[in-house]
Design an enzyme around this catalytic site. Structure first.
Site, PDB file in Angstrom:
ATOM      1  N   CYS A 133      81.113  -3.227   1.785  1.00 54.92           N
ATOM      2  CA  CYS A 133      81.077  -1.983   2.647  1.00 54.92           C
ATOM      3  C   CYS A 133      79.969  -1.244   2.500  1.00 54.92           C
ATOM      4  O   CYS A 133      79.553  -0.174   2.084  1.00 54.92           O
ATOM      5  CB  CYS A 133      82.070  -1.017   2.039  1.00 54.92           C
ATOM      6  SG  CYS A 133      83.959  -1.550   2.337  1.00 54.92           S
ATOM      7  N   ARG A 135      62.444 -21.066  -9.970  1.00 55.66           N
ATOM      8  CA  ARG A 135      63.057 -21.437  -8.350  1.00 55.66           C
ATOM      9  C   ARG A 135      62.425 -22.621  -7.899  1.00 55.66           C
ATOM     10  O   ARG A 135      63.074 -23.284  -7.135  1.00 55.66           O
ATOM     11  CB  ARG A 135      62.142 -20.209  -7.597  1.00 55.66           C
ATOM     12  CG  ARG A 135      62.649 -20.098  -6.245  1.00 55.66           C
ATOM     13  CD  ARG A 135      61.523 -19.184  -5.416  1.00 55.66           C
ATOM     14  NE  ARG A 135      61.149 -18.093  -6.249  1.00 55.66           N
ATOM     15  CZ  ARG A 135      61.753 -16.663  -6.208  1.00 55.66           C
ATOM     16  NH1 ARG A 135      62.491 -16.419  -5.280  1.00 55.66           N
ATOM     17  NH2 ARG A 135      61.239 -15.850  -6.813  1.00 55.66           N
ATOM     18  N   GLU A 166      56.633 -22.432 -16.521  1.00 57.21           N
ATOM     19  CA  GLU A 166      57.887 -22.110 -16.729  1.00 57.21           C
ATOM     20  C   GLU A 166      58.529 -21.940 -15.200  1.00 57.21           C
ATOM     21  O   GLU A 166      59.048 -20.816 -14.946  1.00 57.21           O
ATOM     22  CB  GLU A 166      58.061 -20.598 -17.258  1.00 57.21           C
ATOM     23  CG  GLU A 166      57.638 -20.748 -19.008  1.00 57.21           C
ATOM     24  CD  GLU A 166      57.562 -19.476 -19.442  1.00 57.21           C
ATOM     25  OE1 GLU A 166      57.627 -19.329 -20.825  1.00 57.21           O
ATOM     26  OE2 GLU A 166      57.393 -18.635 -18.847  1.00 57.21           O
ATOM     27  N   ARG A 194      69.304 -10.872  -2.354  1.00 55.20           N
ATOM     28  CA  ARG A 194      67.973 -11.131  -2.209  1.00 55.20           C
ATOM     29  C   ARG A 194      67.621 -10.486  -0.846  1.00 55.20           C
ATOM     30  O   ARG A 194      66.408 -10.022  -0.906  1.00 55.20           O
ATOM     31  CB  ARG A 194      67.398 -12.762  -2.480  1.00 55.20           C
ATOM     32  CG  ARG A 194      67.605 -13.061  -4.043  1.00 55.20           C
ATOM     33  CD  ARG A 194      66.778 -14.432  -4.149  1.00 55.20           C
ATOM     34  NE  ARG A 194      65.369 -14.112  -4.226  1.00 55.20           N
ATOM     35  CZ  ARG A 194      64.772 -14.471  -3.228  1.00 55.20           C
ATOM     36  NH1 ARG A 194      64.963 -14.850  -1.939  1.00 55.20           N
ATOM     37  NH2 ARG A 194      63.331 -14.206  -3.110  1.00 55.20           N
TER      38      ARG A 194
HETATM   39  N1  LLP Z   1      58.681 -17.159 -16.708  1.00 56.15           N
HETATM   40  C1  LLP Z   1      58.550 -15.764 -16.794  1.00 56.15           C
HETATM   41  C2  LLP Z   1      58.056 -15.249 -17.960  1.00 56.15           C
HETATM   42  C3  LLP Z   1      59.298 -14.786 -15.888  1.00 56.15           C
HETATM   43  O1  LLP Z   1      59.478 -13.867 -15.810  1.00 56.15           O
HETATM   44  C4  LLP Z   1      59.810 -15.617 -14.697  1.00 56.15           C
HETATM   45  C5  LLP Z   1      60.416 -15.033 -13.549  1.00 56.15           C
HETATM   46  C6  LLP Z   1      59.758 -16.985 -14.683  1.00 56.15           C
HETATM   47  C7  LLP Z   1      58.959 -17.797 -15.708  1.00 56.15           C
HETATM   48  C8  LLP Z   1      60.214 -17.963 -13.562  1.00 56.15           C
HETATM   49  O2  LLP Z   1      59.694 -17.747 -12.404  1.00 56.15           O
HETATM   50  P1  LLP Z   1      60.087 -18.626 -11.040  1.00 56.15           P
HETATM   51  O3  LLP Z   1      59.437 -19.844 -11.286  1.00 56.15           O
HETATM   52  O4  LLP Z   1      61.609 -18.603 -10.750  1.00 56.15           O
HETATM   53  O5  LLP Z   1      59.574 -17.866  -9.967  1.00 56.15           O
HETATM   54  N2  LLP Z   1      64.707 -12.267  -8.775  1.00 56.15           N
HETATM   55  C9  LLP Z   1      63.514 -12.214  -8.369  1.00 56.15           C
HETATM   56  C10 LLP Z   1      62.535 -13.375  -9.093  1.00 56.15           C
HETATM   57  C11 LLP Z   1      62.507 -12.601 -10.402  1.00 56.15           C
HETATM   58  C12 LLP Z   1      61.286 -13.287 -11.261  1.00 56.15           C
HETATM   59  C13 LLP Z   1      61.339 -12.948 -12.854  1.00 56.15           C
HETATM   60  N3  LLP Z   1      60.703 -13.670 -13.546  1.00 56.15           N
HETATM   61  C14 LLP Z   1      63.695 -13.171  -6.897  1.00 56.15           C
HETATM   62  O6  LLP Z   1      64.852 -13.281  -6.754  1.00 56.15           O
HETATM   63  O7  LLP Z   1      63.006 -13.450  -6.219  1.00 56.15           O
END
Ligand code: LLP
Length: 463
Positions: free
Chosen positions: A391, A323, A320, A360
């Site tokens: 602010c 990013r 999955e 972030r």
């Molecule tokens: N699958 C599940 C079950 C997840 O919880 C997540 C991300 C992904 C896939 C995708 O993860 P990626 O490949 O995008 O890393 N807001 C944080 C990241 C939170 C990720 C939450 N879950 C940031 O800006 O770094």
């Protein structure tokens, strides 16, 4: 170190000693291909272009701040993941990184599936025509209404996150006369090498059911007994922005261990495992991400080897990435409003956005790069901090960066690698209007998510 101080607070005000900073890059006008979308370059006048469109035109036509997304790059990355994993596996794009109707269409066309984690994401996916059987529904506290919509729509799988949810989904499915395909999300006790706030597989957190203490095995026992559920596999997600594959190795080992226990206890070999997302991208030139084909090879080898060891048929693997697909494909385009040199410290460059379009840096102490994009410059490098217009002193977009010393109000600067978790985490703090997402492709630019207006804001304020 005390954990009571949030990193977005006092640490942002630290003044580091001279000599702490890396030397400025040899050429401030150079664009490091590692962090910029694939079609980004400079034209003969030194103006940055993406998808054949220059940023001055983009700023004029769509305003700033704006997220500029390279459609060809998005499609190429999606395709690279799809190709790397091949027909024997599934790639679910994680919509939480960034989701819009256009993105859903591109994913559909490129043969990817979609992971959604809320009713809103599910609605977007269905509206844009993603076939329901290619959708996975996640979340640690899905409402009964969300579960009902997902089951009614016929989503390909619901990923169960708690003991209550096992019963809830089974109940909804039965009352709709359906048998819902499900996976169980387990926590395997792996803490991925990443920022602590976004590591999600160690035991002390809210997601999944712990493997420890036989809890995951008990969840499987219950799910197998309920006629509303068809248990198709086990899910594990160990964190985000990960570069080191060893966490996945341990996770796969433990997941396969559970599959073996299930076979031994119930005589059932579950056909699928999902290893989640979390693969890192380059935010600065120091980051060295792995390519999809390396990741696919590593994960497939680990699972195959573990299954051979356990004498299990190798299950179908799914992943999955969020990013890693969308992150590098977009940059945020800002106009410089003020330039404030602080003697002996650094120069504060204020742009027309900030923590409302990129939380972030404040939230995770994330590092970003930045470049002057509306022209080139031969001026000396200056140590800068790119800040927003909110602010709050923690309203920082790029904490430490070198920009040319002749930077002036009206210049356009861009922060690359903002495709993931920026628009999707954007807020209306200080009643900021969330920026548009503009997709560029072959010399054409079009808005895929429009800029918010004051009217949008005031529509919710019923007086
Ligand atoms: N699958 C599940 C079950 C997840 O919880 C997540 C991300 C992904 C896939 C995708 O993860 P990626 O490949 O995008 O890393 N807001 C944080 C990241 C939170 C990720 C939450 N879950 C940031 O800006 O770094």
């Amino acid at each position: 170190m005390s954990r009571s101080a949030h990193p977005a607070g006092p640490r942002h005000a630290d003044v580091l000693s001279e000599g702490h900073y890396a030397a400025p890059p040899a050429d401030l006008n150079a664009l490091d291909q590692k962090v910029w979308a694939q079609t980004v370059g400079r034209d003969a006048d030194g103006v940055v272009t993406v998808g054949g469109v220059d940023v001055k035109r983009l700023a004029e036509e769509f305003g700033t701040p704006a997220y500029i997304l390279d459609e060809a790059d998005f499609r190429a990355r999606a395709r690279a993941w799809r190709t790397a994993f091949g027909a024997g596996a599934d790639v679910f794009y994680a919509g939480k990184a960034f989701l819009s109707r256009a993105v859903v269409r591109w994913l559909h066309e490129e043969g990817l599936n979609l992971d959604v984690c809320s009713g809103g994401e599910l609605a977007t996916a269905l509206l844009a025509g993603m076939p329901a059987e290619r959708i996975a529904f996640h979340g640690n506290n899905k409402s009964t209404e969300e579960i009902t919509r997902a089951v009614e729509a016929g989503v390909g799988r619901i990923v169960l996150d708690s003991f209550q949810e096992i019963v809830r989904v089974a109940h909804v499915a039965r009352s709709l006369g359906k048998r819902q395909k499900v996976q169980i999300r387990i926590t395997v006790g792996v803490e991925a090498h990443t920022h602590e706030f976004i590591a999600t597989a160690h035991e002390d957190q809210k997601f999944g059911i712990p493997l420890a203490g036989g809890q995951a095995a008990e969840a499987v026992r219950r799910a197998l007994q309920l006629d509303g559920l068809e248990l198709i596999g086990i899910h594990s997600h160990i964190g985000s922005q990960i570069f080191d594959m060893s966490g996945f190795e341990v996770a796969a080992h433990r997941v396969v261990g559970l599959l073996k226990d299930i076979r031994d206890e119930h005589g059932v070999e579950l056909p699928e495992i999902d290893l989640g997302g979390g693969l890192g991208i380059a935010y600065t030139g120091d980051d060295d991400p792995r390519e999809p084909h390396e990741i696919a090879k590593a994960l497939t080898e680990i699972v195959t080897r573990e299954c051979e060891g356990a004498r299990l048929r190798t299950p179908r693997i799914s992943v999955e990435p969020g990013r890693a697909i969308v992150g590098p494909t977009a940059f945020t385009l800002y106009e410089v409003g003020t330039v404030k040199p602080l003697e002996g410290l650094r120069t504060y460059v204020s742009v027309d956005g900030g923590m409302s379009d990129n939380i972030r840096t404040a939230l995770y102490d994330a590092e970003y790069s930045v470049a002057l994009v509306s022209r080139t410059s031969d001026a000396q490098p200056m140590l800068a901090r790119v800040v927003g217009k909110h602010c709050e002193s923690g309203d920082i977009v790029v904490k430490d960066a070198f920009l040319p010393a002749d930077l002036a109000p009206g210049d356009l600067i861009a922060v690359p690698a903002t495709g993931a978790y920026c628009r999707s985490m954007a807020s209306n703090y200080n009643h900021a209007l969330r920026p548009p997402v503009v997709a560029v492709h072959d010399g054409e630019a079009r808005v895929i998510v429009r800029r918010e207006t004051e009217e949008d804001l005031l529509r919710l304020d019923v007086g």
